[in-house]
Design a protein around this motif. Structure first.
Motif: not given
Lengths: 330, 258
Positions: A82-97, A99-101, A159-167
């Motif tokens: 669960a922790l490894l998956a969680k930290v991986q999620d955070e990396c995914g959020h970073g990449l996604y964000l 891209a939005a930036a 801002y569309g891309p940020y809002a969609r990333a946040m969902i």
């Protein structure tokens, strides 16, 4: 996860480039329309969002470190996964964000360089250490909990891309928050040592988490412009209050004591906290938190030690391209 | 107060499951050490992904070993309460991450085997193994693709990446022979159709490995000396350190539930 404390705008809209377009732009925002990358926008709006989204991305990436600190020591295989998956999620959020930036015109490389050089900020909460397993529960419960308070309104950001990333990010964050709370429940139902570990983690994280919402409203700057642009929809104090009111019953359920003996419920039912030590906040922001140096050093080390790998990938891609061109020419 | 190691009744089937579970756990643990420190964010994602796949395989295999053994052990007891001499993984998977080239070569050697192994194990007469194999095969196919691509990029990239990749191949080659070894207990399981004979996979493994290594402009060592011992608990010095980290909480707080 992110911090309301960094939701401020970079200047106001005086001296705007084109008054007619600016008023059209504001009319669209007032009508709750989404602004998209190719739409006209004031330079200050672009600048504010580039900074905010990239700082949010940096926070996700730096945020991998304090929790990553416990992946190899997680106390059961289920917790480890669960922790490894969680930290991986955070990396995914970073990449996604990132891209939005990038849709606002600055490359990920430039944004990352600004973080590595110490120029760009990330959420100060990650400059505190994770000393025990209970810190992993507490981060999920409180840090993710506070981040969600900030991020849910961002799902409606103009801002569309940020809002969609946040969902998408919010869905995962709320899962993380429940996971963190579940770790706390297990510890609090466990041995006396485990319960003490949980209380100690709460004692250390409580005040830094309250600081995540940023300075009190009467001293925070620029929030008017961000509010007008519908980037920021609630004030720091409003969200902080919402968070505390939601958290007090959860702490009670766990049988833990919030380390604020002076906290009282007012006539409206809100829990009123004692004064926050804003000097500590300023010190951490200035680079003097317990882990500022370690966090940046770890990110720089990964970046520098990975340079030859990235160079190899580039060199190989170039070779392959020229071989393909040579083949096509034959 | 120290926590005692569990006792395990290593019947051939229990031992067989534990060996594969230990491979997956230890390699998954090694990959998880990269999390937050990889050369690119995309690799942070990929390494964590593969680590999670392997961790999932380990959990299924431990759970099956516990069921077959029937002595009240479970996945966590197997993982957290056996010491270095009781671990049964390949020496290859416990080798330290080193640089990214070493991690990728280790992954490549193992995945090239695991891909063939799990595909063959889908035909196991043991339905649990066949089911675990069906899931693991898909995962291994990706691990092989990912690591193969990196071997080629690193080998045919820059001078430095070539040198690092070649060093990693030279250093890790001697740990590949153990994947194909079989002892008497396993021979019985092979005869019963529960396990497959890894020796039958060797030529295809070598073909895959040679193909990628050649494409990468790298070379396999001439030496055919192979290290053995992991399957019977004679490990390298590295495993003890990994376990002391992995097991620290369970060993420090006896009997606690997490």
């Amino acid at each position: 996860m992110y911090t309301q404390a960094l939701n401020s705008s970079d200047g106001d809209d005086r001296g705007v480039e084109d008054v007619a377009r600016a008023s059209q732009f504001q009319a669209r925002i007032d009508a709750d329309e989404r602004i998209e990358p190719n739409d006209w926008m004031p330079a200050a709006y672009r600048k504010t969002l580039t900074r905010q989204i990239s700082q949010h991305a940096h926070s996700e990436i730096v945020g991998m470190l304090p929790e990553g600190n416990w992946i190899t020591r997680a106390p059961s295989l289920r917790r480890k996964a669960a922790l490894l998956a969680k930290v991986q999620d955070e990396c995914g959020h970073g990449l996604y964000l990132y891209a939005a930036a990038e849709t606002l015109g600055t490359s990920r490389e430039e944004l990352v360089d600004a973080m590595l050089s110490g120029k760009a900020k990330y959420s100060s909460i990650f400059n505190y250490p994770t000393l025990t397993w209970a810190d992993i529960g507490t981060i999920g419960w409180l840090v993710d909990g506070a981040a969600i308070m900030n991020q849910i309104p961002l799902c409606r950001c103009s801002y569309g891309p940020y809002a969609r990333a946040m969902i998408r990010v919010c869905k995962e964050e709320s899962f993380h928050q429940r996971q963190g709370f579940e770790i706390m429940v297990t510890l609090c139902r466990g041995t006396a040592e485990q319960k003490a570990m949980a209380q100690n983690a709460l004692d250390r994280w409580w005040w830094p988490v309250l600081m995540m919402f940023g300075p009190p409203d009467q001293v925070s700057q620029h929030s008017d412009t961000s509010t007008k642009w519908k980037i920021k929809r609630f004030s720091n104090d409003e969200l902080r209050q919402k968070f505390i009111d939601a958290t007090v019953p959860q702490a009670e359920f766990l049988g833990l004591t919030i380390p604020d003996p002076g906290m009282k419920q007012n006539e409206n039912g809100n829990w009123v906290h004692s004064p926050i030590d804003w000097d500590e906040f300023k010190q951490v922001l200035a680079g003097n938190g317990p882990c500022n140096r370690d966090r940046l050093a770890a990110r720089r080390k990964a970046h520098e030690e990975g340079a030859w790998v990235r160079e190899a990938a580039m060199a190989y891609a170039e070779k392959r391209k020229s071989r393909q061109l040579a083949q096509a020419a034959e | 107060m120290a926590v005692a190691n569990i006792e395990v009744s290593e019947t051939p089937l229990v031992l067989y499951a534990l060996r594969r579970a230990d491979d997956a756990l230890i390699l998954g643990h090694r990959l998880s050490e990269w999390c937050g420190h990889a050369p690119a964010m995309e690799e942070d994602m990929a390494l964590a992904n593969m680590g999670l796949d392997l961790l999932g395989q380990a959990r299924e295999l431990y759970t099956y070993a516990a069921k077959v053994e029937g002595r009240g052990n479970d996945e966590d007891k197997f993982a957290y309460l056996r010491d270095v001499r009781q671990y049964r993984n390949l020496l290859l998977v416990e080798q330290p991450n080193g640089d990214f080239a070493r991690t990728m070569v280790r992954q490549f050697f193992y995945a090239a085997f695991a891909d063939l192994y799990w595909r063959a194990m889908m035909a196991s007469s043991d339905p649990t193994f066949a089911a675990i194999a069906a899931k693991s095969e898909k995962e291994s196919a990706y691990h092989l693709r990912h690591s193969s691509e990196w071997i080629v990029r690193l080998g045919d990239g820059t001078e430095e990446s070539h040198r690092r990749a070649q060093n990693a191949i030279d250093d890790l080659w001697a740990y590949t022979g153990e994947m194909f070894a079989v002892d008497d207990g396993e021979r019985g399981l092979i005869d019963a159709g529960i396990a497959i004979d890894p020796a039958t996979l060797k030529s295809r493994w070598l073909k895959t490995v040679t193909g990628i290594v050649n494409e990468a402009t790298l070379a396999l060592p001439k030496s055919d000396w192979m290290q053995q011992g992991g399957r019977v608990g004679s490990h390298s010095e590295h495993l003890g350190h990994l376990l002391s980290e992995l097991q620290s909480l369970q060993r420090t707080f006896p009997g606690a539930t997490w």
